[in-house]
Write a protein that holds these residues in place. Structure first.
Motif, mmCIF file in Angstrom:
data_model
loop_
_atom_site.group_PDB
_atom_site.id
_atom_site.type_symbol
_atom_site.label_atom_id
_atom_site.label_comp_id
_atom_site.label_asym_id
_atom_site.label_seq_id
_atom_site.Cartn_x
_atom_site.Cartn_y
_atom_site.Cartn_z
ATOM 1 N N GLN A 11 0.782 -1.355 0.090
ATOM 2 C CA GLN A 11 -0.039 0.068 -0.047
ATOM 3 C C GLN A 11 0.709 1.290 0.126
ATOM 4 O OE1 GLN A 11 -2.393 0.428 3.538
ATOM 5 N NE2 GLN A 11 -3.552 2.096 2.675
ATOM 6 N N ASP A 12 2.118 1.120 0.425
ATOM 7 C CA ASP A 12 2.949 2.214 0.535
ATOM 8 C C ASP A 12 3.389 2.856 -0.576
ATOM 9 O OD1 ASP A 12 2.693 2.358 3.402
ATOM 10 O OD2 ASP A 12 4.842 1.342 3.647
ATOM 11 N N ASP A 13 3.158 2.076 -1.906
ATOM 12 C CA ASP A 13 3.530 2.393 -3.213
ATOM 13 C C ASP A 13 2.530 3.423 -3.954
ATOM 14 O OD1 ASP A 13 5.816 0.759 -3.207
ATOM 15 O OD2 ASP A 13 4.717 -0.839 -4.266
ATOM 16 N N ASP A 14 1.220 3.702 -3.098
ATOM 17 C CA ASP A 14 0.403 4.523 -3.639
ATOM 18 C C ASP A 14 0.589 5.874 -3.245
ATOM 19 O OD1 ASP A 14 -2.087 5.874 -4.297
ATOM 20 O OD2 ASP A 14 -3.392 4.808 -3.113
ATOM 21 N N PRO A 15 0.979 6.689 -4.256
ATOM 22 C CA PRO A 15 1.292 8.328 -4.226
ATOM 23 C C PRO A 15 0.114 8.856 -3.674
ATOM 24 C CG PRO A 15 1.107 7.813 -6.523
ATOM 25 C CD PRO A 15 0.624 6.410 -5.850
ATOM 26 N N HIS A 16 -1.244 8.640 -3.683
ATOM 27 C CA HIS A 16 -2.316 9.274 -3.737
ATOM 28 C C HIS A 16 -2.932 9.008 -1.864
ATOM 29 C CE1 HIS A 16 -2.268 10.423 -7.597
ATOM 30 N NE2 HIS A 16 -2.156 9.042 -7.830
ATOM 31 N N LEU A 17 -2.198 8.418 -1.185
ATOM 32 C CA LEU A 17 -2.643 8.408 0.235
ATOM 33 C C LEU A 17 -3.023 9.541 0.910
ATOM 34 C CD1 LEU A 17 -0.349 5.457 1.422
ATOM 35 C CD2 LEU A 17 -2.448 5.175 0.679
ATOM 36 N N ARG A 18 -3.898 9.487 1.912
ATOM 37 C CA ARG A 18 -4.031 10.884 2.487
ATOM 38 C C ARG A 18 -4.430 10.221 4.024
ATOM 39 N NH1 ARG A 18 -2.625 12.228 -1.488
ATOM 40 N NH2 ARG A 18 -3.457 13.782 -3.195
ATOM 41 N N ASP A 19 -4.276 11.387 4.798
ATOM 42 C CA ASP A 19 -4.685 11.367 6.250
ATOM 43 C C ASP A 19 -4.282 10.318 7.135
ATOM 44 O OD1 ASP A 19 -6.308 13.747 5.748
ATOM 45 O OD2 ASP A 19 -8.079 12.357 5.070
ATOM 46 N N ASP A 20 -4.834 9.255 7.692
ATOM 47 C CA ASP A 20 -4.307 8.246 8.485
ATOM 48 C C ASP A 20 -3.337 7.269 7.786
ATOM 49 O OD1 ASP A 20 -5.907 9.147 10.834
ATOM 50 O OD2 ASP A 20 -7.404 7.840 10.804
ATOM 51 N N ASP A 21 -3.826 7.128 6.518
ATOM 52 C CA ASP A 21 -2.837 6.311 5.631
ATOM 53 C C ASP A 21 -1.538 6.812 5.314
ATOM 54 O OD1 ASP A 21 -4.984 4.005 5.685
ATOM 55 O OD2 ASP A 21 -5.832 5.061 3.685
ATOM 56 N N GLU A 48 -2.296 15.950 2.684
ATOM 57 C CA GLU A 48 -0.981 15.949 2.146
ATOM 58 C C GLU A 48 0.169 16.577 2.998
ATOM 59 O OE1 GLU A 48 -0.991 17.415 -1.841
ATOM 60 O OE2 GLU A 48 -1.820 15.468 -2.640
ATOM 61 N N MET A 49 -0.622 17.216 3.882
ATOM 62 C CA MET A 49 0.358 18.150 5.073
ATOM 63 C C MET A 49 0.693 17.151 6.240
ATOM 64 S SD MET A 49 -0.361 21.547 6.941
ATOM 65 C CE MET A 49 0.137 21.463 8.637
ATOM 66 N N ILE A 50 1.811 17.052 6.583
ATOM 67 C CA ILE A 50 2.463 16.306 7.829
ATOM 68 C C ILE A 50 2.702 17.098 8.840
ATOM 69 C CG2 ILE A 50 3.904 14.571 8.784
ATOM 70 C CD1 ILE A 50 1.958 13.208 6.841
ATOM 71 N N VAL A 72 8.967 11.629 1.595
ATOM 72 C CA VAL A 72 7.923 10.465 1.258
ATOM 73 C C VAL A 72 7.049 11.056 0.231
ATOM 74 C CG1 VAL A 72 5.633 9.320 2.140
ATOM 75 C CG2 VAL A 72 7.900 9.719 3.578
ATOM 76 N N ILE A 73 6.712 10.152 -0.927
ATOM 77 C CA ILE A 73 6.180 10.517 -1.860
ATOM 78 C C ILE A 73 4.491 10.731 -1.516
ATOM 79 C CG2 ILE A 73 4.866 9.653 -4.125
ATOM 80 C CD1 ILE A 73 7.570 7.986 -4.384
ATOM 81 N N GLY A 74 3.915 11.946 -1.961
ATOM 82 C CA GLY A 74 2.505 12.100 -1.414
ATOM 83 C C GLY A 74 2.704 13.212 -0.236
ATOM 84 N N VAL A 75 3.834 13.663 0.128
ATOM 85 C CA VAL A 75 3.784 14.587 1.313
ATOM 86 C C VAL A 75 4.101 15.953 0.593
ATOM 87 C CG1 VAL A 75 5.040 15.426 3.450
ATOM 88 C CG2 VAL A 75 4.409 13.033 3.150
ATOM 89 N N THR A 76 3.345 16.968 0.749
ATOM 90 C CA THR A 76 3.742 18.252 0.152
ATOM 91 C C THR A 76 4.280 19.188 1.109
ATOM 92 O OG1 THR A 76 1.378 19.077 0.546
ATOM 93 C CG2 THR A 76 1.773 18.010 -1.549
#
Length: 90
Positions: A11-21, A48-50, A72-76
C-alpha cells in the motif's frame, strides 16, 4: 517474530494516500530510514500535509525526522514540532 505493523507494505507504493494512511506511511518510513526512536513521536496528516510532534533524543533526530517525512511520496508540506527530550543531547 512478526512485528505488530510491517515496516513496508504494498500500500505504501500508492502516491495518493491521505490522512491516516499517509501518516502511517510517514511514521513507518521514519523508523525504517532513520532508525530514530519514534516511541514518543506522533504523526498527523491533514490531506498531504504532515505534522510531526513529540520528543526525540537529539536535535539531529529532529532534523532527520523532518527530512525523512519530506521525502515521502505524497507529502507536500511538513510542520516539524518535534522537541528534544529534557536532559538529552542538544
Amino acid at each position: 517474530m512478526p512485528t505488530e505493523k510491517p515496516i513496508y507494505s504494498h500500500q505504501d507504493d500508492d502516491p495518493h494516500l491521505r490522512d491516516d494512511d499517509l501518516a502511517g506511511k510517514v511514521l513507518r518510513f521514519i523508523r525504517y530510514a532513520t532508525f530514530i526512536d519514534t516511541t514518543d513521536m506522533a504523526v498527523l496528516a491533514l490531506g498531504e500535509m504532515i505534522v510531526l510532534s513529540g520528543q526525540v533524543h537529539s536535535e539531529s533526530d529532529v532534523a532527520c525526522a523532518g527530512d525523512a517525512a519530506r521525502s515521502v511520496i505524497g507529502v507536500t508540506t511538513v510542520e516539524n514540532r518535534l522537541t528534544v527530550k529534557p536532559g538529552q543531547q542538544t
